[in-house]
Design a protein around this motif. Sequence first.
Motif, PDB file in Angstrom:
ATOM      1  N   LYS A   1     -15.395  12.423  -9.493  1.00 56.97           N
ATOM      2  CA  LYS A   1     -14.166  11.742  -9.888  1.00 56.97           C
ATOM      3  C   LYS A   1     -14.228  11.325 -11.346  1.00 56.97           C
ATOM      4  CE  LYS A   1     -11.395   7.634  -8.772  1.00 56.97           C
ATOM      5  NZ  LYS A   1     -11.280   6.456  -7.891  1.00 56.97           N
TER       6      LYS A   1
ATOM      7  N   LYS B   1      -2.636  12.567  -7.035  1.00 54.55           N
ATOM      8  CA  LYS B   1      -3.665  12.892  -6.040  1.00 54.55           C
ATOM      9  C   LYS B   1      -4.784  11.852  -5.989  1.00 54.55           C
ATOM     10  CE  LYS B   1      -6.342  15.896  -9.144  1.00 54.55           C
ATOM     11  NZ  LYS B   1      -6.819  17.264  -9.417  1.00 54.55           N
ATOM     12  N   ARG B   2      -4.645  10.749  -6.710  1.00 56.90           N
ATOM     13  CA  ARG B   2      -5.721   9.763  -6.788  1.00 56.90           C
ATOM     14  C   ARG B   2      -5.945   9.049  -5.462  1.00 56.90           C
ATOM     15  NH1 ARG B   2      -8.323   6.875 -10.944  1.00 56.90           N
ATOM     16  NH2 ARG B   2      -9.120   4.852 -10.250  1.00 56.90           N
ATOM     17  N   TRP B   3      -4.840   8.705  -4.776  1.00 58.17           N
ATOM     18  CA  TRP B   3      -4.948   7.986  -3.499  1.00 58.17           C
ATOM     19  C   TRP B   3      -4.365   8.832  -2.365  1.00 58.17           C
ATOM     20  CZ3 TRP B   3      -2.430   5.204  -7.604  1.00 58.17           C
ATOM     21  CH2 TRP B   3      -3.199   4.198  -8.183  1.00 58.17           C
ATOM     22  N   ARG B   4      -4.683   8.449  -1.149  1.00 61.00           N
ATOM     23  CA  ARG B   4      -3.972   8.988   0.003  1.00 61.00           C
ATOM     24  C   ARG B   4      -2.536   8.483  -0.028  1.00 61.00           C
ATOM     25  NH1 ARG B   4      -8.233   6.521   2.272  1.00 61.00           N
ATOM     26  NH2 ARG B   4      -6.818   5.102   3.379  1.00 61.00           N
TER      27      ARG B   4
ATOM     28  N   ASP C   1     -12.355   1.880  -9.863  1.00 63.49           N
ATOM     29  CA  ASP C   1     -11.699   2.160  -8.582  1.00 63.49           C
ATOM     30  C   ASP C   1     -10.858   0.969  -8.130  1.00 63.49           C
ATOM     31  OD1 ASP C   1     -11.066   3.778  -6.448  1.00 63.49           O
ATOM     32  OD2 ASP C   1     -12.725   3.056  -5.221  1.00 63.49           O
TER      33      ASP C   1
ATOM     34  N   ALA D   1      -2.075   4.695   0.588  1.00 67.41           N
ATOM     35  CA  ALA D   1      -3.154   3.858   0.049  1.00 67.41           C
ATOM     36  C   ALA D   1      -2.903   3.607  -1.429  1.00 67.41           C
ATOM     37  CB  ALA D   1      -4.504   4.537   0.245  1.00 67.41           C
ATOM     38  N   GLY D   2      -3.438   2.483  -1.921  1.00 69.74           N
ATOM     39  CA  GLY D   2      -3.350   2.160  -3.335  1.00 69.74           C
ATOM     40  C   GLY D   2      -1.944   1.802  -3.769  1.00 69.74           C
TER      41      GLY D   2
ATOM     42  N   ASP E   1       0.836  -1.195   0.000  1.00 69.94           N
ATOM     43  CA  ASP E   1       0.000   0.000   0.000  1.00 69.94           C
ATOM     44  C   ASP E   1       0.874   1.250   0.000  1.00 69.94           C
ATOM     45  OD1 ASP E   1      -2.765  -0.234  -0.173  1.00 69.94           O
ATOM     46  OD2 ASP E   1      -2.936  -1.021   1.861  1.00 69.94           O
ATOM     47  N   GLY E   2       0.575   2.185  -0.883  1.00 64.59           N
ATOM     48  CA  GLY E   2       1.330   3.431  -0.963  1.00 64.59           C
ATOM     49  C   GLY E   2       2.492   3.406  -1.923  1.00 64.59           C
TER      50      GLY E   2
ATOM     51  N   ARG F   1       4.492   3.605  -5.296  1.00 64.96           N
ATOM     52  CA  ARG F   1       4.369   4.179  -6.634  1.00 64.96           C
ATOM     53  C   ARG F   1       5.668   3.813  -7.356  1.00 64.96           C
ATOM     54  NH1 ARG F   1       0.313   4.468  -4.087  1.00 64.96           N
ATOM     55  NH2 ARG F   1      -0.757   6.353  -3.361  1.00 64.96           N
TER      56      ARG F   1
ATOM     57  N   ASP G   1      -7.640  -1.180  -6.641  1.00 62.44           N
ATOM     58  CA  ASP G   1      -6.652  -0.932  -5.584  1.00 62.44           C
ATOM     59  C   ASP G   1      -5.259  -0.712  -6.168  1.00 62.44           C
ATOM     60  OD1 ASP G   1      -8.445  -1.438  -3.287  1.00 62.44           O
ATOM     61  OD2 ASP G   1      -8.517  -3.464  -4.120  1.00 62.44           O
TER      62      ASP G   1
END
Length: 612
Positions: free
Chosen positions: A102, A167-170, A140, A173-174, A29-30, A32, A142
């Motif tokens: 969105k 800016k799509r996820w916190r 949407d 998250a994701g 999670d998180g 990139r 994950d």
Amino acid sequence: MAHLLGAENVSVSFGTRSVLDSVSLGLEDGDRIGMVGRNGDGKSTLMRLLALRQQPDEGRVTKRGDVTIGYLDQSDVLDGDLEVGQAIVGEAADHEWASNPKVREVMGGLVAEVDWHAPVSSLSGGQRRRVALAKLLIADPDVIMLDEPTNHLDVEGVAWLAEHLKKRWRANAGGLLVVTHDRWFLDEICTRTWEIHDGVVDPFDGGYAAYVLARVERDRMNSVIESKRQQLVKKELAWLRRGAPARTAKPKFRIEAANDLIADVPEPRDTVALSKLATARLGKDVLDLEHVSLAFIDPDGSTTDRNLFNNVTLRLAPGERLGIVGVNGAGKSTLLRLLNGEIEPTSGTIKRGKTVKTAILTQDVKELDEVANKRVIEVISSERSSFEVGGKEVSAGQLVEQLGFGPEKQWTPVKELSGGERRRLQLLRLLIGEPNVLMLDEPTNDLDTDTLSAVEDLLDGWPGTLVVVSHDRYLLERVTDHQIALLGDGKLRGLPGGVDQYLELRHAMPAAGTNQPGSPAGKADATESTPEAAPQYSEAEKRDARKEINRIDRQLGKLTQQAQKLHEQMAAASDVMKFDDLGPLGEKLKAVESEQELLEEAWLNAAEIVGD
């Protein structure tokens, strides 16, 4: 951070060649993550494995039970018989998707200029790519996996996609996994980098710039990478320090960390020397467009009343390096054809210097069809046996190898080459023909980041006038000295502020296509997708932020020295086999690095206030 998916000891082979060899890794999670590597080294294969679209020969891929994956393939998978609206939202009624801000943002950012009722089969390559991206992004998942998402997108589309993904996820998250040759895009969105090479995956923290620095450090410490590749990477790093305005806001501690590595690296180009050589080869006159207009041409061959270019003037000087950006359909490729003498203007004049010899690298590379049955080295040798690069004479074989054609690949028939290999070969053919005006139309398509560095290095020593059309802003900033824009109004506009100025101009223009019948922007409230204005800070706040930056710089300097001493102590303990000392030293180093990360984040926050 929660585990999303991963690979355990996966191996994949094609014939006798091992692409992935016992690779283990995970996506949390998180994360990139950007994937880099040479063409054919397994980037897309690894992505398909993690997306559960391909099975490994050995090992297994694990996925948390509730994790959903969105996947964008390189190939076009849209049904050409569907209308654009159906391809994106299926049979959903307008009010169902239009009520979701969105979804409206994605529609406005990607397909506002696309006819909502047009069949997918009638769209251009760039429009089809936007439709495929819109279909993926309104869902949407994950985890989002993108294989060359910037292919066929213009500069504005790439910038919008980067901003959306950021800016799509916190923050925690994701998950995002992306394969792309667009180095600006990697730097903009990725916090980690996976380098795929020789069947293994090496992880690095940070985007492309941090990866380049870390790779140089790794290569220097281990002494396992051949000197030629290391010099190319060091030269690329030198560009990161000395190059485009967009990179001069890098934190001082990052720049200073690179200085020792590249202190002896020359500027990417000796502009004065190249200009003298270009003048000697070209004379004072190169190519001038004076008051040129060009009418649109309908598919039936007849001209229209509307001009693609309207009374434009452009003068190319000896040794000039010009980048061209613009909206799709504004005439970028047509401008190259005008300069190349392939088409005549409706009005105005085109002046060519007496010694001008042009060459153009087209997007489709159809020029190689005539030599499809020849081998690579035969194609090059038949053109010329030697070539001068940066004042040094190299053989055809050496030049071919410089752009990634090893001894085995040199004897491969042209018809068996990949898309990226065909572009490399055609570029070599053009250069060996010794043009003094070289025009490149989207040269980065299908090329990996290492090959792009080699191409840029080759162009650095090329004495002539260079004109580049590209959506790859990293390449434009790297190989051209100034840029112009085509905004679809028939004019050419100078961009002293570079690509950033182009994006500002586009944002200031009225939204094209919003009044187009059937377009999604016409059905939704466009105010929902308008980006928020940047916060305004007082002079007092900026002064405080500058003081904070200076304070952090001093602290980071001390921490860098501490980290260096700890590295030396750990190396010394390892040499004398005092392994019991390594644990405590490692803990101290970890604490120092954690403090560095916190300070770096504070530095960036303060820099944002200052606005540098």
